[in-house]
Design a protein around this motif. Structure first.
Motif, PDB file in Angstrom:
ATOM      1  N   UNK A 142      59.796 -25.780 -14.859  1.00  0.00           N
ATOM      2  CA  UNK A 142      61.188 -25.479 -15.204  1.00  0.00           C
ATOM      3  C   UNK A 142      62.042 -26.725 -15.462  1.00  0.00           C
ATOM      4  N   UNK A 143      61.975 -27.763 -14.616  1.00  0.00           N
ATOM      5  CA  UNK A 143      62.802 -28.954 -14.893  1.00  0.00           C
ATOM      6  C   UNK A 143      62.440 -29.657 -16.199  1.00  0.00           C
ATOM      7  N   UNK A 144      61.226 -29.445 -16.695  1.00  0.00           N
ATOM      8  CA  UNK A 144      60.792 -30.115 -17.926  1.00  0.00           C
ATOM      9  C   UNK A 144      60.923 -29.236 -19.169  1.00  0.00           C
ATOM     10  N   UNK A 145      61.373 -27.994 -18.988  1.00  0.00           N
ATOM     11  CA  UNK A 145      61.508 -27.105 -20.134  1.00  0.00           C
ATOM     12  C   UNK A 145      62.618 -27.520 -21.101  1.00  0.00           C
ATOM     13  N   UNK A 146      63.784 -27.959 -20.623  1.00  0.00           N
ATOM     14  CA  UNK A 146      64.829 -28.320 -21.592  1.00  0.00           C
ATOM     15  C   UNK A 146      64.376 -29.348 -22.615  1.00  0.00           C
ATOM     16  N   UNK A 147      63.705 -30.406 -22.168  1.00  0.00           N
ATOM     17  CA  UNK A 147      63.229 -31.420 -23.094  1.00  0.00           C
ATOM     18  C   UNK A 147      62.204 -30.872 -24.065  1.00  0.00           C
ATOM     19  N   UNK A 148      61.342 -29.975 -23.581  1.00  0.00           N
ATOM     20  CA  UNK A 148      60.322 -29.370 -24.444  1.00  0.00           C
ATOM     21  C   UNK A 148      60.962 -28.485 -25.503  1.00  0.00           C
TER      22      UNK A 148
END
Length: 295
Positions: free
Chosen positions: A108-114
């Motif tokens: 979840x914390x890495x989804x925005x960048x993806x």
């Protein structure tokens, strides 16, 4: 009989005006082409080509078949071109499955960048602590944490390794005492993770080698985030993976118990259903997650 191959061969025969020249173009024998056309005519119940020793001509049925074949082969070519052009594009609907704790703390914390990197992508992230059937669930990729993946039709790609240690809250240790040797864990209140391989058997490796503890945890939970919260609340001693323990340890809410001892390190696998490789959106997600784990 491969109808598409026969259509391609028939078109070449008509356009080259000769079985021999068509056979040379296709890299097969004229006899093979002749047999293929005969099988085609038999399946259609009509003659497509009239042949003499000196000439070849289309019948009315043959001309109709040739004209329709051109449209079919052109349509097939257009579909293949569109697929090839889109094969490297990160677009479409990506369906991901992961455990609740890993999904919430790592994915979840890495989804925005993806999602910012691939704005044309649709994403469904399903979080479930059970091992789901990928094919039945319609998932493109499943993130699983295991000591090893069993042999199956699924394809598992290792993308990281997890460190597992023992933790407790400072106030619990002040009240119950801090274990100095692995055997002392047995006299403490242990909180077990139901889905772990080490629910009742902890195999610890430390300065004195490997030690196995047989335990009967009075409290057992099926989610490592719940286990973390119970430990922070001072309810006992338990094991946590590093992606769950990192933040509460940094805050001082949890401290390592027997810091020189660790449990076996499971692997993080990205599991897909196809052995023929993965498409662009799956590859992009796996590489994004792999990079996040390295960081």
């Amino acid at each position: 009989m491969d109808k598409l191959s026969v259509m391609q061969a028939f078109r070449r025969i008509v356009e080259r005006g000769s079985f021999a020249r068509a056979a040379e173009d296709l890299g097969v024998s004229p006899a093979l082409l002749s047999r293929e056309v005969k099988l085609l005519e038999d399946s259609l119940g009509t003659v497509l080509l009239t042949r003499t020793t000196r000439s070849m001509s289309l019948t009315d049925a043959g001309r109709l078949y040739y004209e329709e074949t051109l449209g079919i082969l052109e349509a097939v070519g257009q579909v293949e071109n569109r697929i090839r052009e889109g094969a490297g594009a990160v677009r479409g609907h990506l369906r991901v499955n992961a455990s609740s704790s890993f999904g919430q703390t790592v994915i979840a914390p890495n989804l925005p960048g993806f999602l910012e990197a691939y704005p044309d992508l649709r994403l469904t992230l399903s979080m479930d602590d059970r091992v789901v059937d990928m094919v039945e669930g319609g998932f493109d990729v499943s993130i699983r944490i295991r000591a090893a993946m069993p042999d199956s039709a699924l394809v598992a790609r290792k993308i990281g390794t997890i460190r597992q240690r023992i933790f407790a809250a400072p106030r619990y240790l002040e009240q119950a005492g801090t274990p100095q040797r692995p055997e002392e864990i047995i006299s403490h209140k242990v909180i077990g993770f139901m889905l772990a391989d080490h629910l009742t058997h902890w195999r610890l490796t430390g300065p004195e080698g490997a030690v196995t503890l047989d335990l009967d945890p009075p409290v057992r939970v099926g989610n490592s985030l719940v286990l973390r919260d119970l430990l922070i609340a001072g309810q006992g001693i338990g094991t946590l993976p590093d992606f769950v323990s990192r933040e509460p340890e940094a805050r001082g809410d949890l401290v390592p118990v027997l810091p020189d001892y660790e449990l076996p390190s499971p692997e993080i696998f990205a599991v897909t259903a196809s052995r023929l490789g993965v498409d662009a959106k799956v590859s992009a997600f796996i590489e994004h997650l792999r990079a996040a784990l390295r960081d």
